[in-house]
Scaffold this active site. Sequence first.
Site, PDB file in Angstrom:
ATOM      1  N   SER A  70      76.738   2.010 131.059  1.00 38.03           N
ATOM      2  CA  SER A  70      77.308   1.380 130.960  1.00 38.03           C
ATOM      3  C   SER A  70      75.547   0.621 131.570  1.00 38.03           C
ATOM      4  O   SER A  70      74.863   0.834 131.077  1.00 38.03           O
ATOM      5  CB  SER A  70      78.125   1.432 132.718  1.00 38.03           C
ATOM      6  OG  SER A  70      78.817   0.252 132.721  1.00 38.03           O
ATOM      7  N   LYS A  76      71.865   1.181 129.928  1.00 40.15           N
ATOM      8  CA  LYS A  76      71.327   0.035 129.076  1.00 40.15           C
ATOM      9  C   LYS A  76      69.726   0.303 129.156  1.00 40.15           C
ATOM     10  O   LYS A  76      68.718   0.026 128.833  1.00 40.15           O
ATOM     11  CB  LYS A  76      71.640  -1.070 129.746  1.00 40.15           C
ATOM     12  CG  LYS A  76      72.831  -2.025 129.320  1.00 40.15           C
ATOM     13  CD  LYS A  76      72.075  -3.701 130.235  1.00 40.15           C
ATOM     14  CE  LYS A  76      74.128  -3.768 130.761  1.00 40.15           C
ATOM     15  NZ  LYS A  76      75.372  -3.973 129.372  1.00 40.15           N
ATOM     16  N   GLN A 111      81.119  -9.946 126.356  1.00 40.48           N
ATOM     17  CA  GLN A 111      79.974  -9.850 127.023  1.00 40.48           C
ATOM     18  C   GLN A 111      79.104 -10.599 125.732  1.00 40.48           C
ATOM     19  O   GLN A 111      78.199  -9.415 124.970  1.00 40.48           O
ATOM     20  CB  GLN A 111      79.881  -8.895 128.038  1.00 40.48           C
ATOM     21  CG  GLN A 111      78.236  -9.358 128.798  1.00 40.48           C
ATOM     22  CD  GLN A 111      77.983  -8.461 130.243  1.00 40.48           C
ATOM     23  OE1 GLN A 111      77.937  -7.542 129.472  1.00 40.48           O
ATOM     24  NE2 GLN A 111      77.489  -8.692 131.311  1.00 40.48           N
ATOM     25  N   GLU A 139      75.046 -12.924 134.769  1.00 46.10           N
ATOM     26  CA  GLU A 139      75.669 -12.361 136.203  1.00 46.10           C
ATOM     27  C   GLU A 139      74.219 -10.967 136.734  1.00 46.10           C
ATOM     28  O   GLU A 139      74.659 -11.023 138.050  1.00 46.10           O
ATOM     29  CB  GLU A 139      76.353 -10.531 135.835  1.00 46.10           C
ATOM     30  CG  GLU A 139      76.645  -9.593 136.339  1.00 46.10           C
ATOM     31  CD  GLU A 139      77.392  -8.636 135.293  1.00 46.10           C
ATOM     32  OE1 GLU A 139      78.434  -8.754 133.534  1.00 46.10           O
ATOM     33  OE2 GLU A 139      76.922  -7.617 136.306  1.00 46.10           O
ATOM     34  N   TRP A 172      85.259  -5.617 126.506  1.00 42.81           N
ATOM     35  CA  TRP A 172      83.689  -6.179 127.102  1.00 42.81           C
ATOM     36  C   TRP A 172      82.669  -5.379 126.690  1.00 42.81           C
ATOM     37  O   TRP A 172      81.096  -6.402 126.643  1.00 42.81           O
ATOM     38  CB  TRP A 172      84.285  -6.337 128.759  1.00 42.81           C
ATOM     39  CG  TRP A 172      82.892  -6.580 130.008  1.00 42.81           C
ATOM     40  CD1 TRP A 172      82.201  -6.026 130.530  1.00 42.81           C
ATOM     41  CD2 TRP A 172      82.762  -8.255 129.768  1.00 42.81           C
ATOM     42  NE1 TRP A 172      81.594  -7.540 130.612  1.00 42.81           N
ATOM     43  CE2 TRP A 172      81.780  -8.739 130.280  1.00 42.81           C
ATOM     44  CE3 TRP A 172      83.625  -9.045 129.236  1.00 42.81           C
ATOM     45  CZ2 TRP A 172      81.161  -9.547 131.253  1.00 42.81           C
ATOM     46  CZ3 TRP A 172      83.320 -10.654 129.836  1.00 42.81           C
ATOM     47  CH2 TRP A 172      82.258 -11.011 130.051  1.00 42.81           C
ATOM     48  N   HIS A 199      85.863   3.643 131.905  1.00 40.44           N
ATOM     49  CA  HIS A 199      84.679   3.653 131.946  1.00 40.44           C
ATOM     50  C   HIS A 199      83.904   4.825 132.598  1.00 40.44           C
ATOM     51  O   HIS A 199      84.157   5.375 133.295  1.00 40.44           O
ATOM     52  CB  HIS A 199      84.562   2.416 132.173  1.00 40.44           C
ATOM     53  CG  HIS A 199      82.762   1.423 131.770  1.00 40.44           C
ATOM     54  ND1 HIS A 199      82.599   2.084 131.116  1.00 40.44           N
ATOM     55  CD2 HIS A 199      82.317   1.068 132.446  1.00 40.44           C
ATOM     56  CE1 HIS A 199      81.107   1.189 131.437  1.00 40.44           C
ATOM     57  NE2 HIS A 199      80.672   0.553 132.036  1.00 40.44           N
TER      58      HIS A 199
HETATM   59  C1  MCU Z   1      78.637  -2.112 130.594  1.00 43.40           C
HETATM   60  O1  MCU Z   1      77.881  -2.641 131.126  1.00 43.40           O
HETATM   61  C2  MCU Z   1      77.715  -3.449 132.491  1.00 43.40           C
HETATM   62  C3  MCU Z   1      78.610  -4.690 131.655  1.00 43.40           C
HETATM   63  O2  MCU Z   1      77.310  -5.283 131.162  1.00 43.40           O
HETATM   64  C4  MCU Z   1      78.512  -5.830 132.876  1.00 43.40           C
HETATM   65  O3  MCU Z   1      79.372  -7.428 132.929  1.00 43.40           O
HETATM   66  C5  MCU Z   1      80.130  -5.537 133.753  1.00 43.40           C
HETATM   67  O4  MCU Z   1      79.837  -5.945 135.841  1.00 43.40           O
HETATM   68  O5  MCU Z   1      79.468  -3.573 134.563  1.00 43.40           O
HETATM   69  C6  MCU Z   1      79.275  -2.671 133.617  1.00 43.40           C
HETATM   70  C7  MCU Z   1      78.900  -1.726 134.770  1.00 43.40           C
HETATM   71  O6  MCU Z   1      77.565  -1.479 134.109  1.00 43.40           O
HETATM   72  O7  MCU Z   1      79.970  -1.031 134.854  1.00 43.40           O
HETATM   73  C8  MCU Z   1      79.594  -0.103 135.443  1.00 43.40           C
END
Ligand code: MCU
Length: 393
Positions: free
Chosen positions: A201, A205, A247, A255, A300, A336
């Site tokens: 997530s 990145k 997103q 964010e 998302w 996720h």
């Molecule tokens: C997928 O990574 C992020 C996403 O960019 C955000 O919008 C969301 O709030 O959180 C995701 C994440 O890191 O989940 C653990």
Amino acid sequence: MIQATCFVLFFVATALGRACPAIPSLTSFNSSTLPDPFTFANGRKVLTTQDWACRRAEISTLLQRDELGLMPADPQDLTAAFSGKTLTITVTDNNKTLTFAPTITFPTTGQGPFPALIAMGGISIPSPPGVAIINFNNEAMANQDTAASRGLGLFYDFFGTDASAGAMMAWAWAVRRIVDALEKTPTANIDLAKIGVTGCSRNGKGALVAGAFEPRITLTIPQESGSGGTDTWRISDAILANGTLTQTASEIIQENVWFSPNFDQFANTSVNQLPFDHHMLIGMVAPRALFAIDNLGYDWLGPFSSYGALVAGRTIWQAMGVADKMGFSQAANHTHCVFPSEQQGQLNAFVDRFLLGQDVSTANITTTAGTYSFVVPNAEWAPWRVPVLKKRL
Ligand code: MCU
């Protein structure tokens, strides 16, 4: 005599290859399709592996300038000490000191030196047997809690709160220092030729950025990294415009602080003005190995955007004749960051080959994104041709 001198100069220039082209100002760059990785910003074509080295440097410069912020130069001094499970790293620059201490979990059998996976903010794939896990606390290095996290963390205490680097570039800098420390610490018993990076997530990145900006990383495994990771800004905008809540750049900068403040101008106006997209961030990893893990279950996360970036980015490995070093997998809907068993065989192939040094194939490990698929070139997203890069000395 003059003729002979000219001939010699011509020969030397040809043998050495052409110099990297200067980057033009690019103020009028505008492309609704993914920019061509194989054309320099000045219009010259990328024809050789040496050209690609120049283009990769250009992409690195542009990504740092317009999106991620600057990767600081290597520090004046770095010392490392390994004790118990802890690798204590002390970096000194400009009379300032930064100390951080990743922990290493070793395989319970074997002598080492062990391959290692740097786990950005912890590990979300099953820990591969035989591989040491280096747990890196990226949150402490550069906070990523909210948009108010800008400038908070060890990196900013050290470089100043006005450093242009966003959180991801700060983490990538720290990953480079972990590799420096491992190089200086043979007692840590890590095989320096077999170091991977992974994260899920937001940390996925970061794993991608670290793999892109640290050439000593052998295998990069971003997991469900979504927007700002393996997604492209342009395809994500199109998906949202078509009514699917995904997103985008304009949302993500509200964010969190993963990017440089310099990115705001593009995110707030048009990402089409960026002279790159994330297929080129992905391509910075080439010819080293990359395996991207995605999840079709969350709109998302923009799984089609990631798919497009990965197909387009894979052309860089194809152009080098090493497409088997890059793979990606989109699994059916699941929670996720909870790794599904259906992707285990594909993950094993990459880990076995690139971290465990086994003679296994990683050819053609690619999936479509549900009903979506495309090849390059295609008129909608990637209307450019893929060259076969000639090798030049
Ligand atoms: C997928 O990574 C992020 C996403 O960019 C955000 O919008 C969301 O709030 O959180 C995701 C994440 O890191 O989940 C653990």
